[in-house]
Design an enzyme around this catalytic site. Structure first.
Site, PDB file in Angstrom:
ATOM      1  N   SER A  62     -12.012 -16.161  14.043  1.00 23.91           N
ATOM      2  CA  SER A  62     -10.746 -16.495  13.372  1.00 23.91           C
ATOM      3  C   SER A  62     -10.735 -17.924  12.842  1.00 23.91           C
ATOM      4  O   SER A  62      -9.706 -18.586  12.842  1.00 23.91           O
ATOM      5  CB  SER A  62      -9.542 -16.341  14.313  1.00 23.91           C
ATOM      6  OG  SER A  62      -9.561 -15.091  14.916  1.00 23.91           O
ATOM      7  N   CYS A  92       6.253   3.602   3.284  1.00 20.21           N
ATOM      8  CA  CYS A  92       5.597   4.766   3.891  1.00 20.21           C
ATOM      9  C   CYS A  92       6.431   5.301   5.052  1.00 20.21           C
ATOM     10  O   CYS A  92       7.411   6.003   4.828  1.00 20.21           O
ATOM     11  CB  CYS A  92       4.169   4.420   4.280  1.00 20.21           C
ATOM     12  SG  CYS A  92       3.172   5.903   4.462  1.00 20.21           S
ATOM     13  N   HIS A 134       2.043   2.449  -0.244  1.00 22.50           N
ATOM     14  CA  HIS A 134       2.118   1.079   0.287  1.00 22.50           C
ATOM     15  C   HIS A 134       2.027   0.082  -0.870  1.00 22.50           C
ATOM     16  O   HIS A 134       0.928  -0.358  -1.219  1.00 22.50           O
ATOM     17  CB  HIS A 134       0.955   0.817   1.252  1.00 22.50           C
ATOM     18  CG  HIS A 134       1.083   1.539   2.548  1.00 22.50           C
ATOM     19  ND1 HIS A 134       1.787   1.039   3.617  1.00 22.50           N
ATOM     20  CD2 HIS A 134       0.599   2.737   2.952  1.00 22.50           C
ATOM     21  CE1 HIS A 134       1.730   1.886   4.626  1.00 22.50           C
ATOM     22  NE2 HIS A 134       1.020   2.930   4.243  1.00 22.50           N
ATOM     23  N   GLU A 146       2.611  -2.949  -0.892  1.00 22.68           N
ATOM     24  CA  GLU A 146       2.151  -4.281  -0.475  1.00 22.68           C
ATOM     25  C   GLU A 146       0.680  -4.536  -0.800  1.00 22.68           C
ATOM     26  O   GLU A 146       0.278  -5.675  -0.982  1.00 22.68           O
ATOM     27  CB  GLU A 146       2.408  -4.500   1.023  1.00 22.68           C
ATOM     28  CG  GLU A 146       1.633  -3.626   2.000  1.00 22.68           C
ATOM     29  CD  GLU A 146       2.335  -2.312   2.344  1.00 22.68           C
ATOM     30  OE1 GLU A 146       3.160  -1.843   1.540  1.00 22.68           O
ATOM     31  OE2 GLU A 146       2.039  -1.737   3.418  1.00 22.68           O
TER      32      GLU A 146
HETATM   33  N1  GLN Z   1       2.898   8.244  10.222  1.00 21.16           N
HETATM   34  C1  GLN Z   1       3.299   8.556   8.899  1.00 21.16           C
HETATM   35  C2  GLN Z   1       2.367   9.548   8.225  1.00 21.16           C
HETATM   36  O1  GLN Z   1       1.262   9.742   8.664  1.00 21.16           O
HETATM   37  C3  GLN Z   1       3.429   7.285   8.062  1.00 21.16           C
HETATM   38  C4  GLN Z   1       2.118   6.588   7.855  1.00 21.16           C
HETATM   39  C5  GLN Z   1       2.285   5.193   7.305  1.00 21.16           C
HETATM   40  O2  GLN Z   1       3.342   4.608   7.402  1.00 21.16           O
HETATM   41  N2  GLN Z   1       1.229   4.651   6.733  1.00 21.16           N
HETATM   42  O3  GLN Z   1       2.724  10.139   7.253  1.00 21.16           O
END
Ligand code: GLN
Length: 557
Positions: free
Chosen positions: A14, A380, A506, A508
């Protein structure tokens, strides 16, 4: 033919090799060179997809759906590139490939050995990324610390490559730490000397030593490192710990690293343009406003688990000259209905996650955001809990759920696609990587992106259950982004709410410091507006108290 720069780390883990590698990439890019990056991870896992965030921090997903080390996120953000599978190599992958070849008989009856078979495989992966990318410079970061047993084949491969490619086409950068001893009031160079000795014993001679420290490094100390480690004095670069990682390219450039690298690699210096980066740093250093956003998650004591979310918030904040303070909220704490840890926040993010622990707390956070009209961004799992919460309100029942958490629920508003039923293998069996999405005109999501079609990165198994689309739309939760065939709900939003948007993907992962992600940007815009509203309400209230007190004083009571 590309030039190769190998980055190794010493003294402690790190130490910031990933950031240094990314920063060197940015410096070279600012000189007009095309750059790509590869991370060599010494662990035996094939990829980090199945590793716990406690072990590994965030799993970064590339556009082609590879689950990689979080350092790839740093590379993508600093270089503003989109990397692929070939940028992430682990010992597990190397062995998988070597053993596959052995079983096929490719080695023609030979005895398979670390040298040359494993090292050849490693060199093959390094050269492949150079070839595929067509980049002028390939940066290769070796994970772990020099001296680790599992890192040795990588160092040996580097030694061989330096010999084969030649001195002017390869460069070795070693990143170390100068610890500060309070008792004697000095920075110590001995651990760096030992680490360099270890590296040299593997046949890799460093050209540049980057010394990370929490105190300024005096020139005598640099001279000492240069002498003892046999590195030119221009090659000893000091890197003071900075308030923001985005300052690192500027610090290294000021230390003369860019010029020195180009000289060693015999690249003629063309342009040099770090102006946009300088402006970014200036804005980061001088925000005019501040907001507080709660990130409600399971691994909140471990901020690396949500690294890209944290960075995306910084990028969006810079856009508004606003410092975004993150309040990390443990979702399990909200489960008993005590939401005081969300008091005073001006926005709520529920990031991605797997497994049941803490989910009810995230649903509580979504409920607070919906009913109190607090800006909300669901990533997600954050979309999934927003859907569950809305369904519970619409159906007046606490039963709606995801089949991930309640397989027998009578209202599976989030469920597996039927073709996924029966998948038992854990590694790389999710919907991974970029998928297209069509945005619905007139929605917040469409307004944020300003285009009809987008591509975003996924990493999940469960999906919005279409059987509930109508009932939820009637309750105000509309689909604002769909797969092009209309079958998968990719973005949802709550109507009559300042900003309550969730994405099945996602976002991000695609946010960049100079190009904040549209959903994060609009979210922070809504957060700032919400904060401003609170402020004016607050100041009206204060004004009223002041005037009451003043008139009371005037009337002598
Ligand atoms: N656990 C949920 C799924 O598999 C969301 C996954 C996540 O947030 N990346 O759909």
């Amino acid at each position: 033919m590309p030039k190769y720069i190998f980055v190794t780390g010493g003294v402690v883990s790190s130490v910031g090799k990933g950031i240094v590698t990314a920063a060197i990439g940015r410096i070279l890019k600012s000189r007009g060179l095309s750059v790509t990056v590869q991370k060599l991870d010494p662990y035996l896992n094939v990829d980090p997809g199945t590793m716990s965030p406690y072990q590994h921090g965030e799993v970064f997903v590339t556009a082609d759906g590879t689950e990689t080390d979080l350092d790839l996120g740093h590379y993508e953000r600093f270089l503003d590139v989109s990397l692929t599978r070939s940028s992430s190599v682990s010992t597990g992958q190397i062995y998988q490939s070597v053993l596959g070849k052995e079983r096929r008989g490719d080695y023609l009856g030979g005895t398979i050995q670390p040298i040359p078979h494993v090292t050849n495989e490693i060199k093959g992966c390094i050269r492949a990324v150079g070839r595929e990318s067509g980049a002028d410079v390939v940066l290769i970061e070796v994970g772990g610390t020099v001296g680790d047993i599992e890192g040795q084949p990588f160092l040996e491969a580097i030694r061989q490559m330096r010999k084969e490619e030649g001195r002017h086409d390869t460069l070795s950068v070693h990143v170390t730490l100068l610890p500060y001893l309070g008792a004697s009031g000095e920075l110590k160079t001995k651990p760096t000397q030992h680490s360099v000795r270890e590296l040299r014993s593997m046949g890799v001679l460093p050209d540049v030593i980057i010394c990370r420290s929490d105190r300024p490094v005096k020139s005598e100390l640099k001279a000492k490192i240069s002498l003892f480690c046999d590195v030119e004095s221009r090659g000893v670069i000091s890197l003071l710990t900075m308030p923001s990682i985005y300052e690192v390219p500027l610090v290294l450039e000021e230390e003369g690293l860019g010029d020195y690298i180009l000289e060693l690699l015999r690249v003629s210096d063309t342009e040099r343009d770090l102006d946009d980066w300088r402006e970014l740093v200036a804005r980061l250093q001088h925000p005019t406003d501040e907001v507080t956003v709660a990130v409600v998650g399971k691994y909140v004591e471990l901020h690396d688990a949500y690294l890209s979310v944290k960075e995306a918030l910084i990028h969006a904040g810079v856009h508004y000259n606003t410092a975004v303070q993150i309040r990390w909220v443990q979702s399990e704490l909200l489960e008993q209905g005590d939401l005081s840890s969300l008091d005073g926040v001006q926005g709520i993010i529920v990031p991605g996650g797997f497994g049941e622990r803490g989910v009810e707390g995230k649903i509580q956070a979504a409920r607070l955001a919906r009913t109190q009209k607090i800006p909300y961004l669901g990533l997600c799992l954050g979309l999934q809990v927003m859907v569950i919460e809305a369904a519970r309100a619409a159906l007046q029942s606490e039963e709606p759920n995801s089949t991930e958490f309640a397989p027998e629920t009578p209202h599976p508003v989030i469920s597996l696609l039927s073709e996924q039923e029966g998948v038992t293998q854990k590694g790389a069996t999710m919907r991974l990587g970029c998928y297209p999405c069509r945005l619905v005109p007139g929605t917040r999501a469409h307004e944020a992106y300003g285009v009809d079609d987008i591509e975003e990165r996924h990493r999940h198994r469960y999906e919005f259950n279409n059987a509930y689309r109508d009932v939820l739309a009637k309750a105000g939760l509309i689909a604002s982004g769909l797969s092009p065939d209309g079958q998968l709900v990719e973005v949802c939003e709550m109507q009559d709410h300042p900003f309550m948007v969730g994405s099945q993907f996602h976002p991000e992962f695609q946010s960049r410091p100079l190009r904040p992600h549209p959903l994060f940007r609009e979210f922070i815009g809504a957060v700032a507006a919400y904060a401003g509203q609170g402020e004016s309400e607050g100041s009206e209230e204060t004004a009223k108290i002041v005037s009451d007190v003043t008139s009371a004083a005037a009337s002598g009571s």
